[in-house]
Design an enzyme around this catalytic site. Structure first.
Site, short mmCIF file in Angstrom:
data_model
loop_
_atom_site.label_atom_id
_atom_site.label_comp_id
_atom_site.label_asym_id
_atom_site.label_seq_id
_atom_site.Cartn_x
_atom_site.Cartn_y
_atom_site.Cartn_z
N LEU A 47 6.29 -0.07 2.94
CA LEU A 47 5.11 -0.12 2.09
C LEU A 47 5.10 0.97 1.03
CD1 LEU A 47 2.77 -2.18 2.54
CD2 LEU A 47 1.51 -0.35 3.59
N LYS A 48 4.87 0.61 -0.20
CA LYS A 48 4.43 1.51 -1.27
C LYS A 48 5.44 2.58 -1.67
CE LYS A 48 -0.40 1.24 0.09
NZ LYS A 48 -0.31 0.79 1.49
N HIS A 49 6.71 2.32 -1.60
CA HIS A 49 7.61 3.42 -1.94
C HIS A 49 8.65 3.12 -3.01
CE1 HIS A 49 5.95 6.18 0.87
NE2 HIS A 49 6.17 5.39 1.89
#
Length: 1184
Positions: free
Chosen positions: A232-234
């Site tokens: 997630l989200k990187h």
């Protein structure tokens, strides 16, 4: 028959029998692949331009025989669920066929009407000779004036609004829509991504099982070069597209800047790929997606949506999944099918490597282990290209479009046939040309965002106008019917209730209802948010309502827990990431109800393989094997720098140091890299704090500061450059960064998930030092006997085994804030052992304890009641029953309290959402150790049904109460009578089972004795820390045959006794002290390269005989000449020119100098003594 004919049925209507051969062999891959190669054409409906009939569907009759038939397209759907008209697709195709793009000053001189491409005027007039074809733009992506397309879209929206909102809101349609026997619900999945498979085993266990499956010929290992990860989200953002009517979606949202950027990038990629044919191909593509209900998933990589590991040089997307949504469970394309699909439509593909043998699979993991701390895109791709059985480069070169910083690799199991099929695809689908490379495509994403900086709405509108009507015929998903706020009319929560209460209209709806009911029953952290479906607004009536549902999973643990449920209930559908569903609530007359009942009675849709590519003959657990492998050069930027900003600016450099040391230990970073990174990160902390003071650097543009710092740091030495991987060529993003409304995270989640970076103390030391204090605390529940335990510990003879004083601070006797008082006590008595006699139930308290440890020079150890727990709570119902019984037998929070049971449930739910494994792992990672206090006997009988029932009733009542009243006391609110009744029932039930509850508990004296023993070990620094690391520390540097030192020393003594020269050489040398390790180097990654080191992976831990044939020495060094034997009949060959065992080197002489001994002997500068007969010693092949 070519693979193209088998994979894309719109190129052919017949398929060979060979496509459906039942092969038992399977391989190992990046994206799962189906057992049969032909999965693409299940129930595909083609637009008229590629289909011979608009009223039929080409579907498989029997895939085992490979025969086909046509069947009607009628499906079990509500009349309001309109399919895209094939005649419309034909009209679009006819209208667009033959068009070319030309610069004509916005005027059309063709005999057919001009077709708008966003803000681009297009006619069928070709460019004049010598004239460059261009995309004509009028307003350069700004919204200072309206374009014709924009006006048309807004006009269409306005027209709909005249008859819409009053239907829903003024007439209270939802409120007045009652669920009765004639009420049905119809659900269709509109967009989805792969399920998130959580590895419950350690990385090493998963690797071992993967290699075993490949070794047996059951599977292939596929590794995919992720520009971004499913994590997630990187790196990039998940973007899904289901056609211009199906919609555009982010991971947990739609209708925002993230989806607008995604649509723009997708449209621009079509223009780049197709050039003058782009309009036609866009229409065909959207028609194809709509007709066949296909959703494509992409990783959207841009510089306008915030910083990840490296700011990309270009804005682009890469297709990661293609799924047929059909009328049942989503069916995901295999990797060969994705490549064929993308090359047909000229969409970007990812870099994929296949490893189909045990040798290549083990070499893959070894290569990663060698590169994990310094790998970049170039070095990783070069190494994997060399060791993989098949390498398929991506259509977007990572180095050119993203840069050298590579997030990681994902490896997973796919079918054995994928290896053969991918070769056919590569033959039948060569890389497509880029026909729009020389065209002026108009304003770029960054230019549009830079020109529209007033607010998010302005940027969205500018992007949608620029992309044009083929990808964005209206703005309903972004702006709704009204011109007000985005999603201005969220649907009431009762939509979900009525959806679950209504009869399912088909099998798919029943399965989705089953999924949602189970998640709610198990209290999984997830939201089911419903919105009005404005695309269906004209079909709304009092008996027919339409909504969009977003299934938003709040925690990764939900996926893991759901996987457990699937193992108990194999018929459950998977829980997907990026999960969007269209819902229709309707009333059916008798005829319609009878038709639905008849269709449902014919049987549900086959459960198939779970919709996942590549199961084949694999068991479910093997088919779900996936491992994510990230590189340290990426984690330095995202985890250590970006995610540490909050800790650095809020808590200071000491807390930041504790944070990054903890992260590195969790990752298993090598000691050398830890030292290098500590030096660099300490310098970064001073640099950025000096420059920004107390004003925290924004994480969305952190690279603006971090990249120049890393670049200058890397220039100082080659060691520093290897540490950071790559830096420089920074793309400035501040002027074109997309504007994101407050309250949403960077992937467009509908609500921000608050994530506070843990500010843990460094857990690199496992022992408690005597020159510091110790805090003993209790993450438990009232009734866990902590006060009684503290009393026993205070009175224990000899204390905790050292000279530090022990004192206790009882929570019930402290006025004011308890943990602030503990901090005061720590400062007064810094070298004491403090027993914190108060429940410490959550992460907020744990962070306070960590802060105390840092500020007062102390360690902390948690003492927890031993319990197996549940999937959602670290304490079992058996333990809860004991805690409640104890509390109700005492006199403070006592039996006279009217809500003692409620208070216990409140404490119990403070741990809700954590399994026992997660609970213990987090405590160990934060504090380095964990002590368990025995609670229940192992041989106890099961919890009585009456006790279990009353506890479950209380948990359900607590949930109802808190959902309505929050933290209001149980004696107040609408459930006060129910609580009073339950509290009495609880007391009566526990009293009637008092003998049972007393008999199942471990005697208190025994529990105290075990806790005391463990605490004394902690105080002495002898307590063994529970390991949470997933693999051994550090990266692989070289491969070698490890030899037993004792046997080498014995050989040397034997040789000394036989040869006076050898005896004289060893006379002044303490070989027992000098010779601690012995090995024969096989390959070193600096000298021979990563693939050479990785090639020994298949022989890891295997025994190999080593013949020692000669002893060579000078006054500066000595070594034994070695000849390597075989493993399973395969000769082991060292990459060193002279295989040897270095025995001794003088002061200042590096061991590698022993390689020169043969040359020195030839020059008469070294002595060589033959060992006759040669001595044979067995060693094992290892990585170092």
């Amino acid at each position: 028959m070519s693979a193209s004919q088998r994979i894309l049925c719109n190129l052919s209507l017949s398929l060979p029998r060979s496509c459906f051969s039942s092969s038992k062999s399977v391989y190992f891959f990046f994206l799962r692949s189906s057992r049969s190669y032909l999965t693409l054409a299940r129930s595909l409906r083609f637009p008229s331009s590629v289909s011979s009939s608009s009223s039929s569907v080409i579907t498989p009759l029997d895939q085992r025989r490979g025969t086909w038939k046509q069947k009607p397209t009628t499906n079990i759907t509500s009349s309001a669920m309109e399919d895209a008209s094939s005649s419309t697709a034909e009209a679009i195709s006819n209208r667009l066929s033959g068009l070319s793009i030309a610069e004509n000053n916005g005027q059309s001189h063709a005999s057919v009407p001009a077709v708008e491409f966003g803000i681009v005027q297009v006619a069928n007039q070709g460019p004049m000779q010598g004239q460059k074809a261009m995309w004509k733009t009028r307003l350069y992506g700004t919204v200072s004036g309206a374009t014709e397309t924009g006006n048309a879209s807004e006009a269409a929206t306005s027209q709909k609004s005249t008859m819409s909102l009053s239907k829903i809101f003024k007439e209270n349609l939802l409120e007045n829509f009652t669920v009765e026997d004639s009420t049905y619900s119809l659900a269709e999945i509109r967009a989805t991504f792969y399920p998130k498979f959580e590895n419950e085993k350690s990385d090493q266990e998963v690797r071992a099982r993967m290699i075993e499956v490949v070794s047996k010929g059951l599977a292939t290992l596929e590794a995919s070069n992720f520009l971004y990860s499913v994590s997630l989200k990187h790196s990039g953002s998940l973007f899904m597209y289901a056609g211009h009517k199906g919609g555009a979606y982010a991971k947990n949202s739609f209708g925002n800047i993230y989806t607008a950027v995604g649509v723009f990038v997708l449209g621009r990629m079509f223009r780049e790929a197709w050039g003058a044919e782009a309009l036609k191909k866009q229409a065909e593509f959207n028609g194809f997606l709509e007709e066949n209900r296909i959703c494509i998933s992409m990783e959207l990589v841009t510089a306008v949506l915030g910083d990840h590991g490296q700011r990309p040089r270009e804005d682009y997307a890469v297709v990661t999944a293609v799924s047929e949504l059909g009328n049942g469970k989503p069916k995901f394309y295999s990797t060969p099918e994705i490549i064929a699909f993308c090359r047909k439509w000229r969409l970007p593909t990812n870099h994929v490597w296949l490893f189909s043998t045990r040798k290549s699979a083990t070499s893959f993991f070894a290569a990663y282990d060698a590169l994990c701390e310094e790998g970049t895109a170039t070095s990783v791709c070069r190494a994997l290209d060399e060791i993989a059985d098949i390498s398929v480069p991506g259509s977007k070169d990572h180095v050119k479009v993203q840069g050298e910083i590579l997030e990681g690799l994902v490896a997973r199991i796919v079918s054995h046939e994928s290896s053969k099929h991918i070769e056919e695809v590569l033959r039948d689908f060569p890389p497509p040309p880029i026909e729009g490379a020389d065209l002026d495509l108009g304003p770029s994403l960054r230019e549009i965002c830079a020109a529209n900086r007033s607010d998010e709405k302005q940027q969205i509108k500018a992007l949608l106008q620029s992309v044009g009507s083929s990808f964005c015929p209206d703005y309903l998903d972004w702006f709704g019917i009204e011109t007000g706020d985005t999603h201005s009319k969220n649907a009431d929560r009762s939509v979900l209730t009525k959806f679950l209460q209504a009869h399912p209209a088909d099998f798919s709806t029943a399965k989705l209802q089953e999924m949602i009911l189970l998640m709610r029953e198990r209290r999984f952290p997830a939201a089911f948010k419903c919105y009005h479906n404005f695309h269906k607004i004209d079909s709304v009536s009092k008996d027919k309502l339409f909504y969009k549902m977003v299934i938003h999973v709040h925690s990764d643990s939900t996926f893991r827990r759901y996987q457990k449920e699937m193992r108990h209930k194999p018929g459950l559908w998977p829980l997907y990431r990026g999960f969007f569903v269209d819902i229709n609530l309707f009333k059916a007359n008798k005829e319609k109800a009878a038709e639905i009942a008849k269709n449902n009675s014919m049987g549900g849709i086959s459960s198939g393989n779970g919709g996942l590519p590549g199961k084949g003959d694999l068991a479910d657990d093997d088919a779900n094997l996936m491992i994510k492998l990230k590189f340290l050069t990426y984690k330095i930027r995202t985890f250590l720098i970006r995610n540490g900003l909050s800790t650095l600016f809020k808590d200071g450099p000491a807390a930041y140091k504790a944070y990054y040391l903890r992260q590195m230990k969790i990752w298993g970073t090598s000691p050398g890299k830890q030292r290098q990174l500590s030096k660099m990160l300490d310098e970064w902390a001073v640099y950025i704090r000096r420059k920004h003071g107390n004003r925290q650097l924004s994480s969305s543009v952190y690279l603006s500061e971090a990249e120049p710092f890393l670049e200058q740091y890397g220039r100082r030495s080659p060691e520093n450059q290897a540490l950071i991987g790559s830096a420089g060529n920074l793309v400035s993003a501040e002027e074109f960064l997309a504007i994101v409304e407050r309250g949403r995270d960077e992937e467009g989640d509908l609500e921000t998930e608050r994530q506070v970076p843990p500010s843990a103390r460094p857990s690199v030391k496992d022992a408690v030092q005597k020159d510091e204090g110790l805090i003993v605390f209790f993450p438990g529940i009232p009734g866990c006997a902590k006060s009684a335990l503290c009393k026993e510990l205070l009175n224990a003879p000899g204390g905790l085994g050292d000279d530090r004083p022990v004192h206790s601070l009882m929570g019930d006797l402290v006025k004011g804030k308890y943990w602030a008082k503990v901090a005061d006590e720590r400062r007064k008595k810094p070298y004491s052992i403090l027993l914190a006699d108060k429940n410490a139930p959550n992460e907020e308290v744990w962070r306070q304890i960590e802060s105390m440890c840092r500020s007062t020079r102390a360690s902390a150890v948690p003492v927890v009641p031993d319990s197996k727990g549940t999937d959602t709570n670290p304490f079992s119902l058996d333990a809860l029953a004991v805690f409640m019984f104890r509390v109700l037998q005492r006199g403070n929070l006592d039996k006279n309290s009217p809500n003692a049971g409620y208070v216990l449930l409140m404490f119990y739910h403070l741990y809700d959402g954590k399994s026992r494994e997660e609970f213990e792992r987090e405590l160990v990672e934060r504090f380095g150790s964990l002590i368990k206090m025995p609670l229940l006997k192992d041989d106890r009988s099961p919890l009585p049904d009456g006790v279990k029932s009353v506890l479950e009733e209380g948990i359900n009542l607590y949930k109802l109460h808190t959902n309505r009243h929050g933290r209001l006391e149980s004696t107040k609110g609408s459930y006060a009578k129910e609580w009073a009744k339950w509290e009495k029932q609880l007391r009566d039930t526990l009293d009637s089972n008092a003998d049972y509850i007393g008999s199942v508990q471990v005697p208190f004296e025994s529990a105290v004795k075990q806790v005391l023993e463990q605490l004394r070990l902690v105080a002495r620094g002898e307590h063994e820390t529970l390991s949470t690391e997933k693999r051994k520390s550090g990266a692989i540097v070289f491969a070698a045959v490890s030899l037993p030192v004792t046997e080498i020393q014995s050989l040397l003594k034997n040789l000394s006794g036989k040869d006076p020269n050898i005896e004289l050489f060893f006379k002044d040398k303490d070989m027992e002290h000098c010779l601690r390790k012995a090995h024969v180097t096989l390959a070193h990654k600096r000298s021979h390269g990563v693939p050479a080191v990785a090639s020994y992976g298949p022989f890891l831990h295997q025994k190999v005989p080593v013949e020692l044939t000669a002893f060579l020495f000078t006054d500066k060094m000595a070594a034994l000449e070695a000849q390597l034997g075989s493993v399973d009949g395969e000769k082991i060959v060292s990459r060193n020119e002279w295989p040897h065992v270095t025995i001794w080197t003088g002061e200042g002489v590096p061991p590698k100098e022993a390689n020169t001994l043969p040359q020195l002997h030839s020059e008469g500068k070294a002595t060589l003594i033959k060992i006759n007969p040669p001595a044979t010693i067995s060693g094992t092949i290892e990585f170092y």
